[in-house]
Design an enzyme around this catalytic site. Sequence first.
Site: not given
Ligand SMILES: Cc1ncc(C[n+]2csc(CCOP(=O)(O)OP(=O)(O)O)c2C)c(N)n1
Lengths: 583, 190
Positions: A164, A481, A52, A114-115
Site C-alpha cells: 500500500k 461425473m 475474487e 492484518f490481511q
Molecule cells: C472444484 C472442484 N471440485 C471437485 C471436482 C470433482 N468433480 C469433477 S466433475 C464433478 C461433478 C460435477 O457435477 P455437475 O456440475 O452437476 O456436472 P455433471 O457431471 O452432473 O454434468 C466433481 C465433483 C472438480 N472438478 N472441481
Amino acid sequence: MTKMMTGAKMVVQALIDQGVEVVFGYPGGAVLPIYDEIFQQNHIQHVLVRHEQGAVHAAEGYARSTGKPGVALVTSGPGATNAVTGLTDALMDSIPIIVLTGQVPTFMIGTDGFQEADTVGITRPCTKHNWLVKDTDRLANTIHEAFHVAMSGRPGPVLIDIPKDVQFAKGTYSEKAKRTSHYAPQVKGDINMITELAEAMATAKRPVFYTGGGVINSGPAASQLLRELVEATGFPITSTLMGLGCYPASGPAWLGMVGMHGLYQANMAMHGCDLMINIGARFDDRITGRIDAFSPKSQKAHIDIDASSINKVIRVDMPILGDVANVLEDLLKVWKAQGGKTDKEALAKWWKQIEAWKATDCLGFTQDGPIIRPQHAISRLEALTKDHDRYITTEVGQHQMWAAQYMGFEAPNRWMTSGGLGTMGYGTPASIGVQMAHRDALVINVAGEASWLMNMQEMGTAMQYRLPVKQFILNNERLGMVRQWQQLLHGERYSQSWSEALPDLVKLAEAFGAKGIRCDNPDDLDEAIREMIAYDGPVIFDCLVEKHENCFPMIPSGNAHNEMLLANAQVQGGITGTGAVLV
Amino acid sequence: MSALNIKKGASSHSAYDLRSTFGDTIEKHTLAVIVENEPGVLARVIGLFAGRGYNIESLTVAEIDHTGHRSRITIVTTGTPQVIVQIKAQLGRIVPVHEVHDLTVEGPSVERELALFKVGGQGDARVEALRLADIFRANVVDSTLESFVFEITGTPEKIDAFAELMRPLGLQEVARTGVAALARGGDSHV
Ligand SMILES: Cc1ncc(C[n+]2csc(CCOP(=O)(O)OP(=O)(O)O)c2C)c(N)n1
Ligand SMILES: [Mg+2]
C-alpha cells in the site's frame, strides 16, 4: 517522456498504455489507493465481481475469447488467496492474465499484519511469474514487463503484489517501450526438422493431425494456416478439448475430439496412425490413456513453444520448438517446395478405414420417453444456437464432455472450458468475462447443477452490468461425473454424489432479477431454448434431465485408445486394479 | 472394435504409467544455472525441484556479477536421462533464468567443494589427523589443545574420503559448501 505520479495512478496509467479496457476486481483495504484512481478516470471499466475467484475466471473468459490479456485486481490476504484457483486454472490452460494484488505496506511485511499473506510465496507455483514491487520507481516497468511475460512464449498468468505504501508514494512513470527484459522465447522452428516432417508427410500412409490449445493461443493466423495445411494435404484432423474450433467442426477432415471422452474414430485414428503430427498439444493423460500402448506404430512430430512439453511423457521423433503459426508457415512452404506430395492411394485407404470407424456412430442416441436425455438437450441447444454469434463456456463434469461432443465449433476462441485443472465453478464467471468482451454475442454457460452452485453469486455481477449471459444447466441432481466413476469403479456405491437440497433455480433467477426457465419435457425443449435465446437479459435455464446417464465413449483410466467403452452394456462388473488409483 | 471385458478384480494399467521408453539408468548431472539475482529466484528453482519430485544432491548459489546482478546456481542432480532433460527444460522456462548448462555433457569440467572439519582428540590420534590432513592438503584454520579445524577443498569424493579417515580420529563436526563447477578451457558461460 517521464512523469512523476503516485504508484496507484501508475497502475491505472500502465493499464491504459497496455490497451486494457476492462478490469475485473474486488476492493479492500490494501488496494484502496488504486480504487481511488479508478474512480477518477473513464478509460478503464471496472467490473465488480462477487468473489475474487470470479474475477480471475472472468479475466480468463475475457482472455480466452479475445486472445488479449485479461486483468483482475484484488486486495491482500483473503483477496489474494481467493485468486489462487483462477491462477492455477490459467496456468494449466496457458491463459494470459495479469492479477494485481494489494499488500500490507513494505514496513509491515513479515509482521503478520492484518490481511497479510505471503502472496508471491503462495502464488509462485501457480503463476508463470510474479513480482513483489517494493519501490514505486519500478512499478510501471514491472507492469509492462508482466504483460510481456504473460503474452510471450507459452502464455500464462502473472501476478504483481503491490504494497500500500508503494501505491501512495510518488515515482517516475516509465512508458511501455522502456522494457529491459531478456525474456524472449524462441518462435521460429528449426528448418531441418521442419523439412524432415514435410518429407514424412509426403510418404505417410496413415497420417493424423493431433491439435491442441497451442493453435488457439498462437492466434487466428495459426488456425488459418492449419486449415490451409489440412486442405492441401487431405490428412484427417482431431483436437483436444482445448483446441476445439482451431479447425471447423463442419470441415471435411474433422474427426471430432480425441481423448478419454473423445470420438471413436478420433481415438482409433490416433492409435492406428503411422504419422502423428502434434500441433500445440501436450500428450496429456486424458489424451494418451495408457502410455505404453499409446499410438504404438507411429512416427511422431511435436510442434510446441514450450521445450518442457516436448518428450515429457511421450517420446517424439521430430521435436520442433517454436510458435505454431511460425512453424506452420514454414512447414507449408517447405512441403509445397518439395512438390506438395502425399501418398494419395494410401490416404484413400486410410480414409476408408476412418469412414468405417465413423459408421460406429459413437455419439448415436435416441430420445424416447418422457425424460430429456442430456445428449438431446445439448444437441437441441447446438441446433438452435449454432447460427448465432455464439460463445460457449462450461463448468466441469458430464455436461462439459457432452457439450464438447455434441456442439460444433467453427472458429477459435468460441469455446472456453477449464481443461487442465477441471475447475467446477469456472463457467459462470467465465461467461461474464466473455460477455464483457462481446456485448452483442450470445454467450452460454453449459453447466451442471453442482458446478453451477459453486460460483452462482456472479449472477449478481451479470445483473449489475446487464450482461445477458445464459446459464444452461443440465440438472441431473447428481455430481454426474462422480456418479459415473462410482458406478464403473467403485461397485455402484454412490458416496456423496447427490445434489441434495437444491434451490429452486427458477425462483433463484427471479431473486436475482433474472429470468428463470424450467424444462422437463422433451416436447417443450425447443420452445424453451428459443425463449432463452430471445430474452434480453441473463437467464437461468433449469433443464431437468435423465439422472443416470453415462458419458460415452469413454477410455477408462489406464486403458489404450482401442479399448474404448461405447455403452453401458460393455461395462461388465467394475474397473479395478491399478487403473482404479487414477484420477 | 474389440468389446472390452473389464472383469471384477482384473488389473489395468495406469494412465500415469510413466515407465518410460527412454531408459531407466539413473545418471548424475551437474548443472550451472545463470539467473537474474532477484528476490525469490532461488525459491523458484528449489520449488521446481520439490514440486516436480526431482532430486537435489547438492546446491550452491552466490552472486557472480555484482553490476549485472547475475547469480550462478550449481546443482548436482540425479535422474533418468528423460528426467534430466525435463529438469533442464523446466529450469529454462523460469523467467529470471538466463542460461542452463549441463556441465556433465557439455565437455570436460572441474568440480570443487570446500569443507570444514572439526576433529577433537589428543595423543597419537591428534598426530595422525594432522599427518592425514597434510596428505590431503587440508589447512589448519583453527586449533586448540584438544581440537583442529581443517579446511579442505576438492571433489566431493575426496572430501568424502577425508571424512571417512577423520571419523575414527575424533571427527566432531562438518560443514560443506556443496559443489562449484566450471567447464574447462577458454569458453565462458557468463
Ligand atoms: C472444484 C472442484 N471440485 C471437485 C471436482 C470433482 N468433480 C469433477 S466433475 C464433478 C461433478 C460435477 O457435477 P455437475 O456440475 O452437476 O456436472 P455433471 O457431471 O452432473 O454434468 C466433481 C465433483 C472438480 N472438478 N472441481
Ligand atoms: Mg449434475
